[in-house]
Scaffold this active site. Structure first.
Site, short mmCIF file in Angstrom:
data_model
loop_
_atom_site.label_atom_id
_atom_site.label_comp_id
_atom_site.label_asym_id
_atom_site.label_seq_id
_atom_site.Cartn_x
_atom_site.Cartn_y
_atom_site.Cartn_z
CE1 TYR A 157 -3.81 2.45 0.51
CE2 TYR A 157 -1.77 4.00 2.36
CZ TYR A 157 -3.20 3.93 1.16
OH TYR A 157 -4.76 5.19 1.22
CG ASP A 258 5.91 3.72 1.38
OD1 ASP A 258 6.09 4.82 2.35
OD2 ASP A 258 4.65 3.82 0.70
C1 LIG Z 1 -0.78 5.33 4.17
C2 LIG Z 1 0.22 5.56 4.42
C3 LIG Z 1 0.79 6.12 2.59
C4 LIG Z 1 -0.33 6.94 2.18
O1 LIG Z 1 -0.23 8.66 2.68
P1 LIG Z 1 -1.14 9.72 3.37
O2 LIG Z 1 -0.72 10.15 4.20
O3 LIG Z 1 -2.91 8.62 3.71
O4 LIG Z 1 -1.06 10.08 1.33
C5 LIG Z 1 1.78 6.07 1.81
N1 LIG Z 1 2.02 5.15 2.25
C6 LIG Z 1 2.21 4.32 3.00
C7 LIG Z 1 3.32 2.55 3.71
C8 LIG Z 1 1.15 4.50 4.02
O5 LIG Z 1 0.63 3.57 5.03
#
Ligand SMILES: *Cc1c(COP(=O)(O)O)cnc(C)c1O
Length: 445
Positions: A157, A258
């Site tokens: 995600y 990420d």
């Molecule tokens: C929550 C999340 C996102 C997105 O962040 P937002 O601030 O909701 O746009 C991206 N990558 C990971 C791993 C996340 O947990």
């Protein structure tokens, strides 16, 4: 509450239900929303009178609790100086101090920082950096640009905007709805060997063959280090991440980590990449960056990437959000990171981990439970059935806790300041709802 207050509350909630979108619920027949009056420490207080222990950290973002005097002070002091100025042609100390800190704390080669407004945007920025880098490299030698795709793993995600969505799990990310407009990326199987299972060399064979086959088309490989969060609270083996680093280096593919969910101590390391002892080429931070106060995100990259992009056709990186480096957000972020380091986060996280190991892991004995898992301050109970969100939420509120499960996962990730008796209350509430049929959907859901 008197009658007038009750009617007022009803009117507010009615308007909310009629006119305001909430995330991932129907507009015509939405899941209920609870009206918050205020929040303090680990408590979220509802307008209807209940005080709930927060098990969610408001989606992984709150670190030191709500209404924290130090963070409040950082915010109000900054507001009295300047709340926002454009970042084109202007700069300010909160941004400078924050970026200094981020460069110091993150793995070695991450030396350049791009600030943006949310996690999804930080991922867009990371992807754009990778594409622009590959473009600039080809431009130097007049070669054709072939590296225009991304490689990732299933069950990931990375956010809800389009480039981010194109690397989310194709099934849970509902790729079929946007099939015609999404980038066509390449998906490897999800990491399968768990964090604490014995390593198996077979695990990365398919990933290796994808690198081998497609490396000429791949600009970057993106992955959530160690914890696949929204894709199922899956904790995978650090050797997997090590192998990703090796393959990226071998095939001239950039590695994007990420760390939006895992950053700032959540997994027991300051950044989850440290479990594998690796440095990515690009790293995304968000969620906990301001201790849950205001939206802010960062994308860090190596000097080599920054220089290559800057020597490319455009001569600069093609992105610049209006609220880039918002001073209020940067000030709170600086204060939150200072608190994290001063508070001895390692002890806080290992205390939570030990409490979860003692009390949440044994919930696996319940017949409704498929598996329980703990890593750092993250505890997950994977059920055999999906939850009935409206019913389970109502029961959690009655039991004095705020926990919001999704699919067949009940997970908790509390603020780091939580105490033993408060953890007990969260876990006891989970134990209670596990015995209640109406909190779950039928066997085959
Ligand atoms: C929550 C999340 C996102 C997105 O962040 P937002 O601030 O909701 O746009 C991206 N990558 C990971 C791993 C996340 O947990």
């Amino acid at each position: 509450m008197n009658n007038k207050q009750t009617n007022n509350l009803k009117a507010l909630l009615n308007f909310d239900k009629e006119s305001i979108w909430h995330p991932y619920t129907s507009m015509s027949s939405p899941l209920p929303s609870y009206l918050v009056k205020d929040a303090n420490g680990v408590h979220i207080n509802l307008a209807s009178g209940e005080s709930l222990i927060d098990g969610m950290s408001s989606w992984w973002s709150v670190l030191h609790g709500y209404n924290h005097p130090t963070l409040n002070k950082a915010l109000t002091e900054q507001a009295s100086k300047v709340s926002h100025v454009m970042f084109g042609g202007l700069t300010h100390e909160p941004a400078i101090t924050l970026c200094e800190k981020l460069i110091e704390l993150t793995p070695n080669n991450l030396d350049k920082v791009f600030l943006s407004d949310s996690g999804s945007v930080a991922v867009e920025v990371a992807i754009k950096m990778a594409l622009q880098y590959q473009h600039a490299k080809c431009h130097q030698t007049n070669a054709d640009v072939t590296k225009t795709k991304l490689l990732t793993v299933r069950k990931g995600y990375h956010g809800d905007t389009f480039a981010a969505m194109s690397v989310c799990d194709p099934v849970t990310g509902m790729h079929q709805i946007f099939e015609k407009v999404l980038f066509k990326n390449i998906f490897a199987p999800a990491p399968n060997v768990a964090f604490d299972e014995p390593w198996d060399e077979q695990e990365t064979h398919e990933l290796e063959s994808l690198f081998k086959q497609y490396h000429n088309e791949i600009a970057a490989f993106i992955i959530e280090p160690i914890v696949q969060g929204t894709g199922g609270m899956r904790f995978y083996h650090p050797n997997y991440l090590k192998k990703c680093r090796e393959l990226c280096s071998q095939y001239d593919v950039l590695l994007i980590a990420d760390e939006i969910a895992t950053g700032f101590g959540r997994t027991g390391k300051l950044f989850a990449c440290e479990w594998a002892g690796i440095s990515p080429d690009i790293m995304c931070l968000g969620k906990t960056l301001t201790g849950g106060y205001i939206t802010l995100a960062a994308t860090l990259c190596s000097e080599h990437i920054a220089n290559t992009i800057s020597q490319g056709e455009a001569g600069c990186f093609m992105h610049g959000p209006t609220f880039m480096a918002n001073p209020l957000a940067c000030s709170v972020a600086v204060a939150s990171i200072k608190l994290l380091l001063d508070n001895n986060w390692r002890e806080q996280v290992s205390f939570i981990e030990q409490q979860f190991s003692e009390k949440l892991i044994p919930l696996a004995k319940n017949e409704r439970v498929k598996a329980t898992r703990v890593l750092g301050s993250i505890g997950a109970v994977e059920c055999n059935q999906s939850v009935n969100v409206a019913n389970i939420q109502k029961r959690f509120v009655e039991l004095g806790v705020w926990i919001r499960p999704f699919g067949n996962l009940i997970y908790i990730i509390p603020p780091l300041i939580i105490k033993a008796d408060e953890i007990d209350k969260l876990i006891n509430a989970i134990a209670t709802v596990l015995k209640e049929d109406n909190c779950f959907n039928g066997e085959n859901d």
